[in-house]
Design an enzyme around this catalytic site. Sequence first.
Site, PDB file in Angstrom:
ATOM      1  N   ARG A   1     -58.605  34.995  76.485  1.00 21.92           N
ATOM      2  CA  ARG A   1     -57.618  34.097  77.110  1.00 21.92           C
ATOM      3  C   ARG A   1     -56.268  34.787  77.291  1.00 21.92           C
ATOM      4  O   ARG A   1     -55.587  34.593  78.281  1.00 21.92           O
ATOM      5  CB  ARG A   1     -57.447  32.828  76.240  1.00 21.92           C
ATOM      6  CG  ARG A   1     -58.438  31.741  76.580  1.00 21.92           C
ATOM      7  CD  ARG A   1     -58.491  30.693  75.504  1.00 21.92           C
ATOM      8  NE  ARG A   1     -59.220  31.184  74.336  1.00 21.92           N
ATOM      9  CZ  ARG A   1     -59.258  30.546  73.177  1.00 21.92           C
ATOM     10  NH1 ARG A   1     -58.607  29.411  73.008  1.00 21.92           N
ATOM     11  NH2 ARG A   1     -59.960  31.047  72.182  1.00 21.92           N
ATOM     12  N   TRP A   2     -55.920  35.617  76.329  1.00 20.71           N
ATOM     13  CA  TRP A   2     -54.637  36.345  76.425  1.00 20.71           C
ATOM     14  C   TRP A   2     -54.623  37.173  77.716  1.00 20.71           C
ATOM     15  O   TRP A   2     -53.638  37.193  78.444  1.00 20.71           O
ATOM     16  CB  TRP A   2     -54.474  37.252  75.199  1.00 20.71           C
ATOM     17  CG  TRP A   2     -53.160  37.957  75.110  1.00 20.71           C
ATOM     18  CD1 TRP A   2     -52.047  37.544  74.434  1.00 20.71           C
ATOM     19  CD2 TRP A   2     -52.819  39.224  75.714  1.00 20.71           C
ATOM     20  NE1 TRP A   2     -51.044  38.459  74.580  1.00 20.71           N
ATOM     21  CE2 TRP A   2     -51.479  39.502  75.363  1.00 20.71           C
ATOM     22  CE3 TRP A   2     -53.504  40.143  76.508  1.00 20.71           C
ATOM     23  CZ2 TRP A   2     -50.819  40.658  75.770  1.00 20.71           C
ATOM     24  CZ3 TRP A   2     -52.850  41.289  76.937  1.00 20.71           C
ATOM     25  CH2 TRP A   2     -51.518  41.535  76.563  1.00 20.71           C
TER      26      TRP A   2
ATOM     27  N   ASP B   1     -59.539  35.284  67.307  1.00 18.73           N
ATOM     28  CA  ASP B   1     -59.941  34.644  68.558  1.00 18.73           C
ATOM     29  C   ASP B   1     -58.784  34.592  69.567  1.00 18.73           C
ATOM     30  O   ASP B   1     -57.624  34.466  69.165  1.00 18.73           O
ATOM     31  CB  ASP B   1     -60.435  33.230  68.239  1.00 18.73           C
ATOM     32  CG  ASP B   1     -61.219  32.636  69.382  1.00 18.73           C
ATOM     33  OD1 ASP B   1     -61.676  33.396  70.256  1.00 18.73           O
ATOM     34  OD2 ASP B   1     -61.372  31.405  69.404  1.00 18.73           O
ATOM     35  N   GLY B   2     -59.136  34.667  70.818  1.00 20.30           N
ATOM     36  CA  GLY B   2     -58.144  34.447  71.872  1.00 20.30           C
ATOM     37  C   GLY B   2     -57.814  35.684  72.693  1.00 20.30           C
ATOM     38  O   GLY B   2     -56.931  35.637  73.556  1.00 20.30           O
TER      39      GLY B   2
ATOM     40  N   ARG C   1     -57.913  31.521  61.350  1.00 21.44           N
ATOM     41  CA  ARG C   1     -58.489  31.614  62.700  1.00 21.44           C
ATOM     42  C   ARG C   1     -57.369  31.391  63.704  1.00 21.44           C
ATOM     43  O   ARG C   1     -56.611  30.421  63.595  1.00 21.44           O
ATOM     44  CB  ARG C   1     -59.575  30.568  62.928  1.00 21.44           C
ATOM     45  CG  ARG C   1     -60.198  30.800  64.303  1.00 21.44           C
ATOM     46  CD  ARG C   1     -61.160  29.739  64.743  1.00 21.44           C
ATOM     47  NE  ARG C   1     -61.685  30.138  66.051  1.00 21.44           N
ATOM     48  CZ  ARG C   1     -62.968  30.191  66.360  1.00 21.44           C
ATOM     49  NH1 ARG C   1     -63.866  29.858  65.482  1.00 21.44           N
ATOM     50  NH2 ARG C   1     -63.351  30.567  67.563  1.00 21.44           N
TER      51      ARG C   1
ATOM     52  N   ARG D   1     -60.685  41.001  80.618  1.00 22.62           N
ATOM     53  CA  ARG D   1     -60.779  40.556  79.225  1.00 22.62           C
ATOM     54  C   ARG D   1     -60.592  41.721  78.226  1.00 22.62           C
ATOM     55  O   ARG D   1     -60.029  41.559  77.155  1.00 22.62           O
ATOM     56  CB  ARG D   1     -62.151  39.903  78.971  1.00 22.62           C
ATOM     57  CG  ARG D   1     -62.330  38.577  79.676  1.00 22.62           C
ATOM     58  CD  ARG D   1     -63.735  38.038  79.442  1.00 22.62           C
ATOM     59  NE  ARG D   1     -64.034  37.922  78.023  1.00 22.62           N
ATOM     60  CZ  ARG D   1     -63.662  36.902  77.263  1.00 22.62           C
ATOM     61  NH1 ARG D   1     -62.978  35.908  77.778  1.00 22.62           N
ATOM     62  NH2 ARG D   1     -63.980  36.883  75.988  1.00 22.62           N
TER      63      ARG D   1
ATOM     64  N   ASN E   1     -72.147  37.857  69.459  1.00 23.03           N
ATOM     65  CA  ASN E   1     -71.380  38.553  70.512  1.00 23.03           C
ATOM     66  C   ASN E   1     -72.213  39.549  71.320  1.00 23.03           C
ATOM     67  O   ASN E   1     -71.821  39.945  72.423  1.00 23.03           O
ATOM     68  CB  ASN E   1     -70.160  39.278  69.920  1.00 23.03           C
ATOM     69  CG  ASN E   1     -69.033  38.366  69.506  1.00 23.03           C
ATOM     70  OD1 ASN E   1     -68.244  38.694  68.624  1.00 23.03           O
ATOM     71  ND2 ASN E   1     -68.928  37.199  70.117  1.00 23.03           N
TER      72      ASN E   1
HETATM   73  C1  FPP Z   1     -62.759  36.921  70.053  1.00 24.13           C
HETATM   74  O1  FPP Z   1     -61.900  36.636  71.146  1.00 24.13           O
HETATM   75  C2  FPP Z   1     -62.652  38.328  69.701  1.00 24.13           C
HETATM   76  C3  FPP Z   1     -63.687  39.219  69.695  1.00 24.13           C
HETATM   77  C4  FPP Z   1     -65.073  38.820  70.035  1.00 24.13           C
HETATM   78  C5  FPP Z   1     -63.489  40.646  69.406  1.00 24.13           C
HETATM   79  C6  FPP Z   1     -62.403  40.992  68.431  1.00 24.13           C
HETATM   80  C7  FPP Z   1     -62.083  42.417  68.592  1.00 24.13           C
HETATM   81  C8  FPP Z   1     -60.866  42.981  68.468  1.00 24.13           C
HETATM   82  C9  FPP Z   1     -59.682  42.241  68.015  1.00 24.13           C
HETATM   83  C10 FPP Z   1     -60.637  44.422  68.835  1.00 24.13           C
HETATM   84  C11 FPP Z   1     -61.518  45.437  68.219  1.00 24.13           C
HETATM   85  C12 FPP Z   1     -61.606  45.340  66.744  1.00 24.13           C
HETATM   86  C13 FPP Z   1     -61.094  46.240  65.859  1.00 24.13           C
HETATM   87  C14 FPP Z   1     -61.361  46.048  64.409  1.00 24.13           C
HETATM   88  C15 FPP Z   1     -60.295  47.406  66.251  1.00 24.13           C
HETATM   89  P1  FPP Z   1     -62.544  36.129  72.513  1.00 24.13           P
HETATM   90  O2  FPP Z   1     -62.888  37.305  73.328  1.00 24.13           O
HETATM   91  O3  FPP Z   1     -63.653  35.182  72.212  1.00 24.13           O
HETATM   92  O4  FPP Z   1     -61.325  35.349  73.161  1.00 24.13           O
HETATM   93  P2  FPP Z   1     -61.427  34.047  74.100  1.00 24.13           P
HETATM   94  O5  FPP Z   1     -61.963  32.938  73.229  1.00 24.13           O
HETATM   95  O6  FPP Z   1     -59.994  33.806  74.498  1.00 24.13           O
HETATM   96  O7  FPP Z   1     -62.314  34.396  75.247  1.00 24.13           O
END
Ligand code: FPP
Length: 236
Positions: free
Chosen positions: A6-7, A2-3, A170, A15, A50
């Site tokens: 925000r990063w 997660d994150g 997490r 995003r 998602n």
């Molecule tokens: C949650 O962060 C992350 C995801 C929904 C996607 C995770 C995907 C990757 C790390 C890259 C692709 C995967 C692979 C295996 C190569 P968020 O978008 O909810 O972050 P936020 O809470 O800060 O908005």
Amino acid sequence: MDGNGRWAELRGQPRLEGHREGSASVREVARTARRVGLSALTLYAFSSQNWARPSEEVAGLMHLLREYLESEYSEILDNGIRLNAIGEVDKLPRYVRDPLERLRADSAHNQGMVLTLALSYGGREELVHAAQQLARAAARGELDPERIGEKELEAHLWTQGLPPLDLVVRTSGEFRVSNFLLWQMAYAELYFADMLWPDFRAEAFLRCLAHYQQRERRFGLTSAQLQREETQRAKA
Ligand code: FPP
């Protein structure tokens, strides 16, 4: 993981740039897991929920997944890693399913570490699927409902065949499990890292493994019982 969003937002970037940087963390964490000898690593890459994100973010994530599967093909095979996927993989676009199936098939005999991608995955969805499978077997007269226990249910989970879940990490400072491995988490240790996923690299991962090594896993027993068991094992 997660994150990512925000990063990127913290840097004034789209995003998707956060997800791209998150992919680099995926590569580094998977490599580290293999190097330290973990038998299994499962990454929650895309949840059932998602799909409801903006369509350009979903498409961007799908392209990153494809890129990952293609660019890591040799690294996975050369390092004895078996690639696996859990979730409703049929819902993924063909351009992700094809490289996924190819890597899954080509790495099927590897013994080193099983790297599982949770894709279109939800813990509740997994339990509903298992319940349906059991109900169908019972309706066909192949299964006595009285004999359904933990073992029978586990045999119908998507994680069937994976080792028991030891540790769940997490990132991003949120204290939620967000529909991940709900059944499997029953006795897992939980670790919440106050760091956004794109910043979570080898050092942070090793730190959380070191924390895990300090935990006492009691599985409902007392500390004294565990110590007695340990003494008996050492004597045997
Ligand atoms: C949650 O962060 C992350 C995801 C929904 C996607 C995770 C995907 C990757 C790390 C890259 C692709 C995967 C692979 C295996 C190569 P968020 O978008 O909810 O972050 P936020 O809470 O800060 O908005």
